[in-house]
Design an enzyme around this catalytic site. Sequence first.
Site, PDB file in Angstrom:
ATOM      1  N   HIS A  35      -6.544   2.098  -3.290  1.00 48.09           N
ATOM      2  CA  HIS A  35      -7.453   3.004  -2.575  1.00 48.09           C
ATOM      3  C   HIS A  35      -8.844   2.984  -3.232  1.00 48.09           C
ATOM      4  O   HIS A  35      -9.866   2.978  -2.550  1.00 48.09           O
ATOM      5  CB  HIS A  35      -6.933   4.440  -2.622  1.00 48.09           C
ATOM      6  CG  HIS A  35      -5.599   4.653  -1.958  1.00 48.09           C
ATOM      7  ND1 HIS A  35      -4.452   4.935  -2.662  1.00 48.09           N
ATOM      8  CD2 HIS A  35      -5.235   4.651  -0.660  1.00 48.09           C
ATOM      9  CE1 HIS A  35      -3.443   5.097  -1.823  1.00 48.09           C
ATOM     10  NE2 HIS A  35      -3.873   4.924  -0.603  1.00 48.09           N
ATOM     11  N   GLN A 152      -2.310  -3.190  10.694  1.00 48.49           N
ATOM     12  CA  GLN A 152      -3.118  -1.990  10.934  1.00 48.49           C
ATOM     13  C   GLN A 152      -4.597  -2.355  11.044  1.00 48.49           C
ATOM     14  O   GLN A 152      -5.295  -1.907  11.959  1.00 48.49           O
ATOM     15  CB  GLN A 152      -2.903  -1.014   9.784  1.00 48.49           C
ATOM     16  CG  GLN A 152      -3.892   0.126   9.719  1.00 48.49           C
ATOM     17  CD  GLN A 152      -3.510   1.119   8.641  1.00 48.49           C
ATOM     18  OE1 GLN A 152      -2.616   1.921   8.828  1.00 48.49           O
ATOM     19  NE2 GLN A 152      -4.187   1.075   7.503  1.00 48.49           N
TER      20      GLN A 152
HETATM   21  P1  AMP Z   1      -2.509   4.701   2.778  1.00 48.21           P
HETATM   22  O1  AMP Z   1      -2.922   5.840   1.913  1.00 48.21           O
HETATM   23  O2  AMP Z   1      -1.257   4.023   2.335  1.00 48.21           O
HETATM   24  O3  AMP Z   1      -2.532   5.049   4.255  1.00 48.21           O
HETATM   25  O4  AMP Z   1      -3.631   3.603   2.594  1.00 48.21           O
HETATM   26  C1  AMP Z   1      -4.992   3.905   2.824  1.00 48.21           C
HETATM   27  C2  AMP Z   1      -5.786   2.624   2.783  1.00 48.21           C
HETATM   28  O5  AMP Z   1      -5.617   1.999   1.515  1.00 48.21           O
HETATM   29  C3  AMP Z   1      -5.318   1.611   3.838  1.00 48.21           C
HETATM   30  O6  AMP Z   1      -6.467   0.984   4.407  1.00 48.21           O
HETATM   31  C4  AMP Z   1      -4.505   0.647   3.044  1.00 48.21           C
HETATM   32  O7  AMP Z   1      -4.480  -0.661   3.586  1.00 48.21           O
HETATM   33  C5  AMP Z   1      -5.254   0.656   1.717  1.00 48.21           C
HETATM   34  N1  AMP Z   1      -4.379   0.175   0.643  1.00 48.21           N
HETATM   35  C6  AMP Z   1      -3.149   0.641   0.308  1.00 48.21           C
HETATM   36  N2  AMP Z   1      -2.625  -0.096  -0.691  1.00 48.21           N
HETATM   37  C7  AMP Z   1      -3.534  -1.049  -0.990  1.00 48.21           C
HETATM   38  C8  AMP Z   1      -3.577  -2.124  -1.926  1.00 48.21           C
HETATM   39  N3  AMP Z   1      -2.583  -2.369  -2.759  1.00 48.21           N
HETATM   40  N4  AMP Z   1      -4.675  -2.902  -1.966  1.00 48.21           N
HETATM   41  C9  AMP Z   1      -5.715  -2.668  -1.101  1.00 48.21           C
HETATM   42  N5  AMP Z   1      -5.736  -1.677  -0.195  1.00 48.21           N
HETATM   43  C10 AMP Z   1      -4.659  -0.877  -0.143  1.00 48.21           C
END
Ligand code: AMP
Length: 282
Positions: A35, A152
């Site tokens: 994040h 997504q």
């Molecule tokens: P989430 O809180 O899981 O809904 O993720 C929020 C954002 O963070 C989304 O755009 C995810 O794709 C991104 N995200 C989650 N994990 C990672 C990661 N390991 N590397 C890069 N972006 C991430």
Amino acid sequence: MKIIKTVKELRSELSNHRGERIGFVPTMGFLHAGHLSLVRACRSKADLTVVSVFVNPTQFGPNEDYDRYPRDEERDANMLASEGVDIMFVPQPSEIYPEGNATDITVNADMTKKLCAKTRPTHFDGVTNVVARLFCLIKPDMAFFGRKDAQQLAIIQRMAKDLLIGTEVIGCPIVREADGLALSSRNTYLTPKERVDALSISKSLLQAEKDVDSGMHAEQVRERIIQTIEQADGRVDYVEIVDPNTLEEIELLDGDYLIAVAAYFGKTRLIDNIARMNGECI
Ligand code: AMP
């Protein structure tokens, strides 16, 4: 950093910043370095960085982990403040869906029926419903999404184009643990054994990249990934080799591709991928 909980306050605060380049990072909180990489990308391009922390009920299926999804607002707030975020938006569901949900934003394209949609049939409608509402509210010039959720990202890009939203939807690289496991808030569910077993996903993807370079056929690459994950006690949901923009299956690995994996370790479902875009591995 301002912590804002209501739509009314957010509108009022943002009215002071119209004309600035507004960048937006939507999250479900329980933040990690993945994040924060989006936050940094946002801060490097935008004048004002808005981060939402909202565990969106509409993107969870009835038997999924909405109730037990990890939440820690104070920890998230400290992390975002030390990254120099301007606004943290932490709404309750009643702020985002004040009258329930009579208006659905659905991307009706094949890409919403594939990959994760097969086991999570209502998930992407939930995602487009919440992201569309947040885009309408914040009207960001740019929004940052991780490539870890490649499907997504493709769906949001399509939605933003179709609805003429005018927000540039920017994909950012996957952030991994030192041993290769892609960071995810759901990694906290893994037992120590599952955590070790789950490494088979990133290992199999690294091997797949080499296999593609050596000219292996797509079906063989797929089978090898499945084998590696199953040998580590993983239960494969899918391994798909697709075009990174349309998510259409591809057989010839002579151009851009996305190799996407979802697998269960115990009860925890993890996703990961590797891709080649414009000739570069990302
Ligand atoms: P989430 O809180 O899981 O809904 O993720 C929020 C954002 O963070 C989304 O755009 C995810 O794709 C991104 N995200 C989650 N994990 C990672 C990661 N390991 N590397 C890069 N972006 C991430």
